[in-house]
Write a protein that holds these residues in place. Structure first.
Motif, mmCIF file in Angstrom:
data_model
loop_
_atom_site.group_PDB
_atom_site.id
_atom_site.type_symbol
_atom_site.label_atom_id
_atom_site.label_comp_id
_atom_site.label_asym_id
_atom_site.label_seq_id
_atom_site.Cartn_x
_atom_site.Cartn_y
_atom_site.Cartn_z
ATOM 1 N N LEU A 124 0.804 -1.230 0.000
ATOM 2 C CA LEU A 124 0.000 0.000 0.000
ATOM 3 C C LEU A 124 0.833 1.273 0.000
ATOM 4 C CD1 LEU A 124 -2.750 -1.252 2.412
ATOM 5 C CD2 LEU A 124 -3.158 -0.346 0.131
ATOM 6 N N ASP A 158 2.335 4.543 -0.806
ATOM 7 C CA ASP A 158 1.708 5.609 -1.608
ATOM 8 C C ASP A 158 2.273 5.711 -3.018
ATOM 9 O OD1 ASP A 158 0.862 8.354 0.613
ATOM 10 O OD2 ASP A 158 0.179 6.293 0.493
ATOM 11 N N GLU A 217 -1.709 10.337 -6.361
ATOM 12 C CA GLU A 217 -3.046 9.858 -6.013
ATOM 13 C C GLU A 217 -3.133 9.687 -4.500
ATOM 14 O OE1 GLU A 217 -1.863 10.000 -9.262
ATOM 15 O OE2 GLU A 217 -1.241 7.962 -8.792
ATOM 16 N N GLN A 218 -2.558 10.666 -3.791
ATOM 17 C CA GLN A 218 -2.332 10.485 -2.378
ATOM 18 C C GLN A 218 -3.612 10.234 -1.567
ATOM 19 O OE1 GLN A 218 0.463 13.393 -1.144
ATOM 20 N NE2 GLN A 218 1.018 12.275 0.719
ATOM 21 N N CYS A 227 -4.771 6.744 -1.999
ATOM 22 C CA CYS A 227 -3.925 5.793 -1.277
ATOM 23 C C CYS A 227 -4.157 5.883 0.232
ATOM 24 C CB CYS A 227 -2.459 6.019 -1.625
ATOM 25 S SG CYS A 227 -2.100 5.524 -3.315
ATOM 26 N N HIS A 246 -5.352 2.813 2.510
ATOM 27 C CA HIS A 246 -4.607 2.440 3.712
ATOM 28 C C HIS A 246 -5.539 2.421 4.931
ATOM 29 C CE1 HIS A 246 -1.580 2.605 6.920
ATOM 30 N NE2 HIS A 246 -0.727 2.132 6.029
ATOM 31 N N ALA A 273 -4.822 1.823 -8.311
ATOM 32 C CA ALA A 273 -4.506 3.175 -7.835
ATOM 33 C C ALA A 273 -3.482 3.866 -8.734
ATOM 34 C CB ALA A 273 -3.978 3.110 -6.407
ATOM 35 N N ARG A 274 -2.649 3.092 -9.407
ATOM 36 C CA ARG A 274 -1.664 3.685 -10.319
ATOM 37 C C ARG A 274 -2.191 3.717 -11.745
ATOM 38 N NH1 ARG A 274 0.627 1.089 -6.401
ATOM 39 N NH2 ARG A 274 2.386 1.986 -5.242
ATOM 40 N N GLY A 329 -6.838 5.586 -9.838
ATOM 41 C CA GLY A 329 -6.027 6.739 -9.457
ATOM 42 C C GLY A 329 -6.388 7.962 -10.290
#
Lengths: 304, 304
Positions: free
Chosen positions: A31, A33, A37-38, A41, A45, B159-160, B164
């Motif tokens: 996970l 970061d 796309e903080q 993430c 988390h 997410a990537r 994201g």
């Protein structure tokens, strides 16, 4: 697992804490970061590090102990099943679903962040679960094992598994289903992931005799069903502070609850019956079943 | 692709209809109802058979033509990427996200069914996408190819990747991002799946020289970005009846729109520039690129 079964060795109870820590470290590593796309993430988390007991990763490790598998062959399936479990909780808690405010005593993801981010975090966690199996460094030389695990997990969480069970659960709200229908819904909604936890570990032993594969499946299915019936009992009997979610929420949603429909005593009896089936399934395995015996008992009695 | 490039042979234009039909049949077979979870399966079917043009499956087939791959090696990735695309539209349209009522002229899934079922249908479609790759009958002897495809698709939609990008898109609402930030968001939100369509086909040719892999990636990334800028142009210029969704909806949501931020003329110029990069990338490939040339042009000009 029932009181008629002798206590298993407590070894796995000692190991369990270390294994939970191991699973948490592996999840943390997954996970890390991605820059940019903080917020997504962070929401992912938050949804994974939610005080969960990591029962499904423990089931993977316990099955691996029975089958004599090295721990590093179990990390990816342990993480993958937990990521799926966590995503399902995030989506389950959404206003359009169960509309829950609390999950293990903390605000649910859509309250801690927002609804859009909760939907996306769940979606990304599902993708990450399969990605972690597809990139499992322990199976680089055995892509067929990774694929077999992915097959177990995809069918466990799709329309013929968890998502199907959740849809059935919604359909049953306000209905008066028969025990068999409630159990079928449980088998999909909760049981499918429990079964996948055990069967992904079994996939790492492709030479396992079919009788042992069947015994593991029977063990997982009995424990999974008993676990969900116990959950319903806790929902009726528990207090919000103890179970970390709003007690009586099943009744408030007019959910199909086993003890709610068929009585608390019948529920206890059914759990006892399923515990015996689980213990008997374990007796058919050639490996050291103490870990599964210990964990099955904890899950069925919800002491863990 | 730009007007400076000679027209590619129209062959693929003729084949495209047959290939869309082929993809639809394969998708239909994957979506066969599971007894009991009927409403969920109906919602999944509704979300997939939505009048979509199947551009991503066509990209898989077109890349396969360049690489000389048999069609049956392309069906699973073609279906998988389309299932991911369809699930993303269902979740994107949800009230908590873009809150859209219409998708290609029909009520969005959460209106045709309900919000809970739309969430679950999206979730189950994502699982089905990976399941169809993990059970690909064309790769039974090559599990490493299926795994490589799953790796492409999971990173493209997590997410990537797509999720994201959607989170970035939400973050940018009401902001004034630079062109590079908007393009980065587009590359994740839309570009990642377009790239995965091409790269999954490339994964079926593991012996492909790295220079050709890079060229395919550059082609996909340029077309993906131009495709999204064209989408923004259509949103500004189009009429609801033609584009099948509410025109001007980006502006209404204060979305980061390329032409909205930097002007219609600059957008057209950028599309032309990207088309040249795409065409130049194709010229580095040794295979027959007519299909990719045809499809790239259609996607960039949105004639298809």
């Amino acid at each position: 697992m029932s009181s008629t079964i002798a206590d298993p060795a407590p070894d796995f109870g000692v190991r369990a804490k270390t294994l939970v820590e191991r699973a948490n470290q592996a999840l943390e590593a997954l996970l890390v970061d991605a820059p940019g796309e903080q917020r997504l993430c962070q929401a992912m988390h938050y949804s994974v590090f939610n005080g969960g007991k990591r029962l499904r990763p423990l089931l993977v490790y316990a099955t691996g102990q029975t089958l004599g598998l090295p721990l590093d062959a179990l990390d990816a399936p342990a993480c993958a099943v937990e990521l799926i479990h966590c995503y399902s909780l995030v989506h389950d808690d959404l206003p359009a679903m169960d509309d829950d405010d609390l999950r293990r005593g903390r605000p649910t993801t859509h309250l801690a962040f927002d609804e859009a981010l909760a939907i996306l975090a769940g979606d990304a966690l599902q993708a990450l679960a399969f990605e972690c199996l597809a990139r499992d460094p322990a199976q680089v030389a055995h892509p067929e094992i990774s694929l077999a695990m992915i097959r177990e997990l995809t069918s466990a969480c799709g329309a013929r598994g968890m998502a199907g069970g959740q849809a059935l659960d919604l359909d049953m709200e306000g209905q008066s289903p028969e025990p068999a229908s409630v159990e079928r819904m449980f088998a999909l909604k909760t049981g499918a992931l429990i079964r996948a936890s055990v069967m992904m570990a079994a996939a790492a032993r492709p030479e396992l005799p079919e009788t042992e594969v069947q015994a593991l499946r029977r063990f997982a299915d009995s424990v999974g069903l008993a676990f969900q019936i116990r959950d319903d009992l806790l929902d009726i009997e528990g207090q919000t502070g103890v179970i970390g979610k709003t007690a009586g929420s099943d009744e408030a949603h007019d959910k199909a609850s086993w003890p709610g429909r068929f009585g608390v005593e019948a529920a206890r009896k059914r759990i006892d019956e399923l515990s015996r089936v689980a213990a008997s399934a374990l007796s058919e395995l050639s490996g050291d079943t103490s870990a599964l015996l210990w964990l099955g008992r904890k899950m069925v009695n919800r002491e863990y």
